[in-house]
Design an enzyme around this catalytic site. Structure first.
Site, PDB file in Angstrom:
ATOM      1  N   ASP A   3      -1.200  -6.397   3.302  1.00 26.33           N
ATOM      2  CA  ASP A   3      -0.856  -5.164   2.589  1.00 26.33           C
ATOM      3  C   ASP A   3      -1.124  -4.033   3.573  1.00 26.33           C
ATOM      4  O   ASP A   3      -2.229  -3.496   3.645  1.00 26.33           O
ATOM      5  CB  ASP A   3      -1.702  -5.036   1.328  1.00 26.33           C
ATOM      6  CG  ASP A   3      -1.311  -3.845   0.474  1.00 26.33           C
ATOM      7  OD1 ASP A   3      -0.421  -3.083   0.879  1.00 26.33           O
ATOM      8  OD2 ASP A   3      -1.913  -3.657  -0.600  1.00 26.33           O
ATOM      9  N   CYS A  62       3.144  -0.269  -0.226  1.00 24.69           N
ATOM     10  CA  CYS A  62       3.315   0.601  -1.386  1.00 24.69           C
ATOM     11  C   CYS A  62       4.301   1.702  -0.994  1.00 24.69           C
ATOM     12  O   CYS A  62       3.985   2.886  -1.018  1.00 24.69           O
ATOM     13  CB  CYS A  62       1.986   1.195  -1.839  1.00 24.69           C
ATOM     14  SG  CYS A  62       2.146   2.105  -3.392  1.00 24.69           S
ATOM     15  N   ALA A  86      -7.936  -5.117   3.980  1.00 24.55           N
ATOM     16  CA  ALA A  86      -8.475  -5.292   2.634  1.00 24.55           C
ATOM     17  C   ALA A  86      -8.932  -4.005   1.955  1.00 24.55           C
ATOM     18  O   ALA A  86      -9.044  -3.978   0.727  1.00 24.55           O
ATOM     19  CB  ALA A  86      -9.643  -6.279   2.669  1.00 24.55           C
ATOM     20  N   GLY A  87      -9.235  -2.946   2.713  1.00 26.07           N
ATOM     21  CA  GLY A  87      -9.785  -1.753   2.087  1.00 26.07           C
ATOM     22  C   GLY A  87      -8.813  -1.091   1.125  1.00 26.07           C
ATOM     23  O   GLY A  87      -7.608  -1.102   1.369  1.00 26.07           O
ATOM     24  N   PRO A  88      -9.338  -0.521   0.026  1.00 26.02           N
ATOM     25  CA  PRO A  88     -10.749  -0.442  -0.374  1.00 26.02           C
ATOM     26  C   PRO A  88     -11.265  -1.642  -1.156  1.00 26.02           C
ATOM     27  O   PRO A  88     -12.415  -1.652  -1.569  1.00 26.02           O
ATOM     28  CB  PRO A  88     -10.780   0.817  -1.239  1.00 26.02           C
ATOM     29  CG  PRO A  88      -9.425   0.855  -1.861  1.00 26.02           C
ATOM     30  CD  PRO A  88      -8.470   0.308  -0.838  1.00 26.02           C
ATOM     31  N   GLY A  89     -10.411  -2.648  -1.418  1.00 24.94           N
ATOM     32  CA  GLY A  89     -10.933  -3.888  -1.957  1.00 24.94           C
ATOM     33  C   GLY A  89     -10.495  -4.297  -3.338  1.00 24.94           C
ATOM     34  O   GLY A  89     -10.890  -5.358  -3.815  1.00 24.94           O
TER      35      GLY A  89
END
Length: 444
Positions: A330, A383, A261-264
């Site tokens: 992700d 990405c 999840a980082g950075p959110g």
């Protein structure tokens, strides 16, 4: 009497940023924000172009400097080389008169490194100034094959040119060039609202092309009240779209998981989408400091469906199997889909990075599948358009999940479907080069 040497603030900031990138592996945008905090608006714009432009073209400029200096750049003092790169960018890509670009670079070198290097910097940059950019391309392209020439002209390492060619498939050479050139165009900030907490109209700017939650807004995001209050944030439209696609697939009721999840930013959008469907998000992050950033991004939500942040290793789940209805994976990747945002990455990253990243990506996808209940949905996202990080990882997945046609869940986005996947591109869609695969869990 010799004149007193002076260095203007913008060039000094750009030099310090390049030094931090070289010595500390700093990110250009973060280092520039720190070093240039006190600059006036005009100087800040000059420092930004000088820094980012020098980072983008680093390999191409080094090839020019080797020819001008008559020696490998590896033999130059790193600080001197940074001064030469900054001077070369001014000479070949900015509206700075040649005499000013050379003189200010000599002053920068003399004051920051020592008078002993002033003569070298002066001599090399005068040779660089003897040709314009097209002249240097013609000089250096002799004897190179087409891909090497394209790499030099578009300021990319050859291996990235090859990776983009493979990802684009049977496209024209003109599109390959367009994709590479799009990496050299600075993007406009994309903002995203937290669903249910703000409206796109509050953001100002121009609504994003595809996402119903975003807007393209120039300038400093922090000046917008919804952003300052945490009801909106900065997020590329491509990241918004992959979250939106996951929310659109039919799935059983139950918890949602953001595995990495980082950075959110994406977690904050997912949390709002989950709440709209009467569910709740669990946001997992391995690094405690990044988990803190996730929690800060999610702090705007409260109530019965308030999201939860946990510090956990996605490859060693802290939850029982089949716990979630929807899972966003992700995964960590080379980040080459965001080269327009991180100009130094194209020269920092190497093909050898895949040796560690690809096995991790495969483990995380398998973990995401195992965490999903039968009938639930997984979004595998990177990405990066590199085949080794995208289609090949999905092809090597564990049993128990079938591919969905991802483009069916983003029908508003034209020309993004690649087989069962979605591949976004800056030159086609104005987004980062995000990859999306959607899978449905078929077995317990």
């Amino acid at each position: 009497m010799s004149r007193r040497r002076q260095v203007d603030p913008a060039r000094l900031v750009a030099f310090r940023v390049l030094r931090r990138i070289g010595d500390q592996d700093a990110y250009a945008n973060l280092a520039l924000a720190a070093e240039g905090a006190g600059l006036e608006t005009r100087d800040a714009a000059f420092a930004t172009e000088l820094t980012f432009g020098s980072c983008r073209a680093l390999g191409s400029y080094d090839a020019i400097l080797e020819r001008a200096a008559g020696r490998p750049v590896a033999g130059l003092d790193p600080a001197v080389l940074d001064v030469l790169r900054l001077g070369t960018h001014q000479l070949l890509a900015m509206r700075v008169p040649s005499h000013a670009a050379v003189a200010t670079s000599v002053d920068l070198a003399a004051t920051q490194i020592g008078e002993r290097v002033a003569g070298l910097v002066n001599a090399v940059l005068r040779k660089v100034a003897a040709r314009d950019w097209d002249g240097w391309l013609a000089e250096l392209s002799a004897g190179l094959d087409d891909l090497d020439v394209l790499a030099l002209a578009t300021q990319h390492p050859r291996w990235i040119v090859e990776a983009w060619r493979d990802a684009l498939g049977d496209r024209s050479p003109d599109e390959l060039r367009a994709a590479l050139e799009a990496d050299n165009v600075a993007p406009v900030n994309h903002l995203v609202v937290r669903p249910g907490l703000a409206s796109v109209a509050e953001l100002g700017g121009t609504p994003t092309r595809y996402s119903p939650y975003g807007a393209a807004v120039p300038g400093a995001p922090g000046s917008i009240p919804a952003v300052a209050e945490g009801r909106a944030g900065v997020q590329d439209e491509g990241s918004q779209l992959v979250a939106l696609a996951l929310s659109r697939v039919e799935a059983p009721s139950g918890l949602w998981l953001d595995l990495c999840a980082g950075p959110g930013g994406k977690a904050a959008l997912l949390a709002g989408l989950a709440i709209e469907q009467g569910s709740r998000l669990v946001a997992s992050e391995l690094q405690p400091h990044r988990a803190g950033l996730v929690a800060a991004n999610l702090a705007c939500y409260d109530g019965d469906h308030e999201p939860v942040t946990v510090v956990a290793d996605g490859t060693r789940p802290a939850w029982p199997p089949a716990s979630f209805a929807r899972v966003m994976a992700d995964v960590p990747c080379t980040g080459l889909g965001a080269l327009r945002r991180r100009p130094e990455s194209r020269w920092r990253r190497q093909p050898s990075d895949l040796a560690d990243l690809v096995p991790l990506q495969r483990r995380l996808l398998d973990s995401a599948i195992a965490a999903t209940r039968p009938g639930g949905v997984i979004a595998y996202v990177t990405c990066s358009p590199q085949l080794a990080e995208t289609r090949e990882v999905v092809a090597a997945r564990a049993a128990g999940a079938e591919l969905l046609r991802a483009a069916d869940y983003l029908p508003e986005v034209a020309d993004a479907a690649v087989d069962d996947f979605v591949q976004l591109w800056p030159h086609r869609h104005g987004t980062d080069a995000m990859f999306l695969a959607l899978l449905r869990r078929t077995a317990a």
